[in-house]
Design an enzyme around this catalytic site. Structure first.
Site, short mmCIF file in Angstrom:
data_model
loop_
_atom_site.label_atom_id
_atom_site.label_comp_id
_atom_site.label_asym_id
_atom_site.label_seq_id
_atom_site.Cartn_x
_atom_site.Cartn_y
_atom_site.Cartn_z
N ASP A 483 -0.21 -4.19 -14.08
CA ASP A 483 1.05 -4.25 -13.08
C ASP A 483 2.32 -4.01 -13.84
O ASP A 483 3.38 -4.19 -13.35
CB ASP A 483 0.76 -5.62 -12.22
CG ASP A 483 0.17 -5.29 -11.07
OD1 ASP A 483 0.03 -4.34 -10.58
OD2 ASP A 483 -0.60 -6.41 -11.03
C1 BGC Z 1 -3.15 -9.09 -11.62
C2 BGC Z 1 -3.86 -7.87 -11.64
C3 BGC Z 1 -3.33 -6.89 -12.80
C4 BGC Z 1 -3.28 -7.64 -14.10
C5 BGC Z 1 -2.76 -7.07 -15.10
C6 BGC Z 1 -2.95 -9.84 -13.02
O1 BGC Z 1 -2.20 -10.93 -13.01
O2 BGC Z 1 -3.95 -9.93 -10.58
O3 BGC Z 1 -3.89 -6.99 -10.44
O4 BGC Z 1 -4.37 -5.76 -12.86
O5 BGC Z 1 -2.58 -8.73 -13.89
O6 BGC Z 1 -1.43 -6.63 -14.82
#
Ligand code: BGC
Length: 812
Positions: A483
């Site tokens: 993200d």
């Molecule tokens: C989120 C995931 C994401 C990951 C990497 C997590 O906090 O829940 O959806 O893929 O972070 O960014």
């Protein structure tokens, strides 16, 4: 240093020092009513949604840490103490907190009096039950004064923390006998109230916070407790609380139980009132009556234990390594169930007001609990798919109560669609329930748009190939799994959220090799589903796209020694030796080696060696290297973190298992195991001082080698780490893997292991599995014996007779 120990027989972690390096918590409840509870009784309760139905108040990130909870104050002469040490912090003669499967028992002892509190949410109950047991271990009669305490939250946890000009005038309670009812806003639009009861007559009560504490005292010194009697205060506005005052006299050796019930009730509009302004208490009284004796409470706890016995009997191992056994048999499975219930909403790092249910997160969580509660996994798949858009795109999140897509965050995270294939295939492999593919499921919750779940998978698959970039790789959109790799964001405004801002998609060339790898791995599942459903033309079409993607990755996604991570907005490589920082990333190495891309030509081995050399460290595999040391506007949030934390070269425990699985693809069981052990909490118990979070559950992140304090973990409990590690160890390292047509046994273990035993309940049959490794191999099945007869393959069939079957597998 350790702060406790595992009690595997009782499936408990026993904390013996209350000053843990961080609050070590547990979760109560499994369906509707939930509580978080720390080792000193801090925490709160809510009904279904931690934001909109917060029942008790909790202050995150407070001074001191973990303030507010379900407290008991005991006044024994001049000494005032709490069984969990906090909030009084009076030195105890002994202290113990046992966190078990959805229950917690906190016991303190002081001056010959022991106070033990059992906290749990009985099955199918909208209430937390607390059984306080006082025991007089001294030689003299004890006259004790006991005060209970909870603070009501005014339901919406967000406005409860900000809208004080209103909140200070709205609070309302009713007191009847030993029950305190919290009914703020019930007279207008709410159909719910909460209550807190005790099963004995009380000597007093308080419902107004200021009367209970005095305005300038903390949780550690309530005025009422110091005075030794309640003020019988009735809250009108300000901050309503609930406190019972009980006097207890105990002879030497005597023990007494007091049962408290903290519950939640919903009433239909025409049943809201008993009389003018007096709430209808019928349902509350019914629940209280169910738990008004110790034997009823003990029976309910017994039911809860049986519930867990059953859930944890489906996959068990006996490896000879107790640290591994306790993770696989108990704690990792438990954490998977907790992430199923809470997604990423409420922990001691997630405030319960931030996030809903993630589309990708919920699909990935599913693989960790589908064997335990397949019915609820099925329901979850339908809920998730119902928020998908007709073009295959997805809302990134949906709200648990309404089950609708969250407009604030919207869609455009281009990995999301593929995870629906992953989740659905995982469900069908476990259950054999192909009928789910025929379920009619709406798009964007619009019933008139309903199509079969299979069609949802088709549009998921097509969403990737309909959105390819200049190299033929999938466009990344707002972000893929990471993200924080925001290649279209270009934010230079600190008041903007990286997650919701997308400044430059138009004309963007940003592509993701991670999504490309994901597409290959789970595109193959899609092909299998097509074949099994008799859709051979569709299978052929999908096969061509998967092959094309493999070719594209080999052409444009390979950097010579490892897989590139992405192409940025301008079409420049990300995660290449050409970059100054962020030369290599974990995600594309994980996905592409799981997909076995270039396996025969040695690409996977090369990529995995690069991971070992550049990303691995003492505490796990970091996400990228070298860490970003400055803000790159074209990369976004990833470069906002200080080096070594979170997505900027932290050990992101979620995707370490991708590499473990990649290692099993190339057959390197020693390395897969080394990576597994490094981040597995039970192996980190001795370094709890450094690791900081609970030694019984995974944290999302451990600070990486570039951090100020490598090895320090953050964000425990609610993380895809739980399901991915369970998936990696059980299905790929131990290699007991549900498949569409049976149970595949294909271990990839460390060469020094002599073997292991496992029991797996699968589609109604019970497989008693023994794996032997006489030649010190990692992978490769030499012989299979099923029910004492040689068997032709390591895909063990579904017998369908509900009986036990012996499976012996010899590696070689
Ligand atoms: C989120 C995931 C994401 C990951 C990497 C997590 O906090 O829940 O959806 O893929 O972070 O960014």
């Amino acid at each position: 240093m350790k702060y406790g120990h595992f009690d595997d027989k009782n499936r408990e972690y026993v904390i013996t020092n209350p000053c843990t390096p961080w609050p070590w918590i547990n979760y109560l409840g499994s369906e509707d009513f939930f509580s978080l509870i720390s080792n000193s009784a801090g925490g709160y309760s809510f009904y279904k949604d931690a934001k909109f139905r917060r029942i008790t108040r909790y202050r995150y990130n407070n001074v001191p840490m973990d303030s507010g909870g379900k407290y008991f104050y005991i006044k024994d002469g001049d000494s005032i103490w709490s069984p969990g040490w906090k909030p009084c912090k009076t030195e105890l003669d002994s202290y113990e907190c046992r966190h078990g499967m959805n229950y917690t028992v906190i016991t303190g002892e002081k001056n010959g009096v022991s106070a033990s509190v059992l906290y749990f949410v009985p099955l199918k109950t909208w209430a937390e039950v607390q059984k306080l047991t006082l025991t007089n271990n001294s030689g003299e009669v004890k006259k004790l004064k006991v005060f209970s305490f909870v603070e009501w939250c005014l339901w919406n946890a967000a406005s409860d923390m900000e809208n004080f000009q209103r909140n200070f005038s709205t609070g309302e309670v009713e007191i009847q006998g030993s029950v305190i009812y919290h009914k703020t806003e019930y007279k207008e639009r709410r159909d719910h109230y909460a209550y807190y009861s005790v099963n004995v007559p009380v000597q007093g009560f308080d419902t107004d916070r200021e009367s209970f504490f005095d305005l300038y005292n903390g949780f550690d010194e309530p005025q009422v407790v110091a005075e030794g009697k309640s003020h019988n205060s009735e809250a009108h506005g300000w901050s309503p609380i609930a406190s019972h005052y009980i006097e207890a006299e105990l002879k030497p050796g005597e023990s007494k139980d007091f049962i408290f019930v903290l519950g939640y009730v919903e009433n239909n509009a025409d049943e809201k009132w008993e009389s003018k302004n007096i709430i209808n208490k019928r349902k509350a009284k019914e629940t209280i009556a169910k738990f008004n004796t110790s034997s009823k409470v003990d029976a309910a706890l017994d039911d809860l234990r049986k519930y867990w016995d059953n859930l944890l009997s489906i996959y068990t191992i006996d490896s000879g390594d107790e640290k591994l056994d306790r993770m696989v048999n108990i704690w990792n499975q438990y954490q998977c169930m907790i992430t199923f219930c809470f997604s990423r909403s409420a922990s001691f790092f997630e405030s319960g007001i931030g996030r809903g249910m993630g589309f990708r997160d919920s699909n990935q969580d599913l693989i960790g609990f589908v064997h335990q509660i397949p019915g609820r996994a099925r329901e979850r798949i339908i809920d998730i798919a119902s928020t998908q858009f007709p073009d295959g795109g997805c809302y990134h999140q949906y709200q648990p109560m309404t089950k609708r897509g969250n407009n604030d965050i919207g869609g455009g995270f281009n990995d999301d669609p593929m995870w629906l294939i992953f989740g659905t295939a995982g469900y069908i492999k476990e259950t054999g329930d192909f009928n789910i593919l025929d379920e009619m499921v709406p798009f964007d919750n619009d019933p008139s748009s309903a199509r079969s779940l299979f069609d949802h998978l088709t549009v998921s698959f097509d969403h990737v190939i309909d959105n390819l970039g200049p190299h033929g790789l999938p466009l990344i959109g707002r972000a893929d799994w990471n993200d924080c790799l925001n290649l279209n964001c270009f934010s230079n405004d600190p008041d903007e959220s990286f997650q919701t801002t997308e400044n430059k998609t138009e004309g963007s060339k940003a592509e993701s090799v991670m999504i490309a790898g994901l597409f290959v791995v789970y595109g193959r599942d899609y092909i299998d589903l097509c074949i099994k459903s008799g859709k051979s033309a569709e299978a052929d079409r999908a096969q061509k796209h998967v092959e094309a993607m493999i070719a594209t990755i080999r052409k444009h996604g390979w950097d010579g020694e490892w897989f590139i991570r992405a192409y940025d907005y301008y079409g420049r490589k990300v995660g290449s030796h050409e970059n100054e920082e962020g030369k290599i990333f974990i995600e594309s190495q994980g996905m592409c080696t799981m997909a076995g891309i270039g396996l025969n030509e040695g690409l996977c081995t090369k990529a995995l060696n690069a991971v070992k050399e550049r990303l691995d460290c003492q505490h796990g595999i970091v996400l990228n290297n070298p860490a970003f040391t400055k803000y790159y506007i074209e990369y976004g949030e990833i470069s906002s973190y200080p080096a070594g934390y979170k997505e900027n070269a932290g050990v992101f425990c979620h995707n370490n298992p991708w590499i473990m699985i990649g290692e099993t693809v190339v057959g390197n069981g020693d390395r897969a195991w080394e990576y597994y052990r490094k981040i597995c909490p039970s192996y980190l118990e001795e370094i709890s001082d450094l690791h900081k979070t609970e030694p019984y559950v995974y944290a999302q992140m451990i600070a990486g080698k570039d951090a100020y304090k490598p090895g320090e973990a953050k964000n425990s409990w609610l993380t895809g780490t739980a399901s991915w590690n369970f998936y990696a160890i059980t299905q790929y390292i131990l290699g007991i893997r549900p498949d569409f047509d049976g149970l595949l046994i294909d271990p990839c273990i460390p060469t020094h292991w002599k073997g292991f035993k496992a029991t797996r309940k699968f589609r109604g049959d019970t497989y008693r599995i023994e794996v032997l490794n006489p030649d010190g191999k990692s992978k490769g099945v030499k012989t299979v014996i099923v029910d004492d007869l040689p068997y032709k393959s390591n895909l063990i069939p579904v017998f369908g007779d509900g009986k036990e079957h012996k499976v012996k597998v010899v590696l070689g």
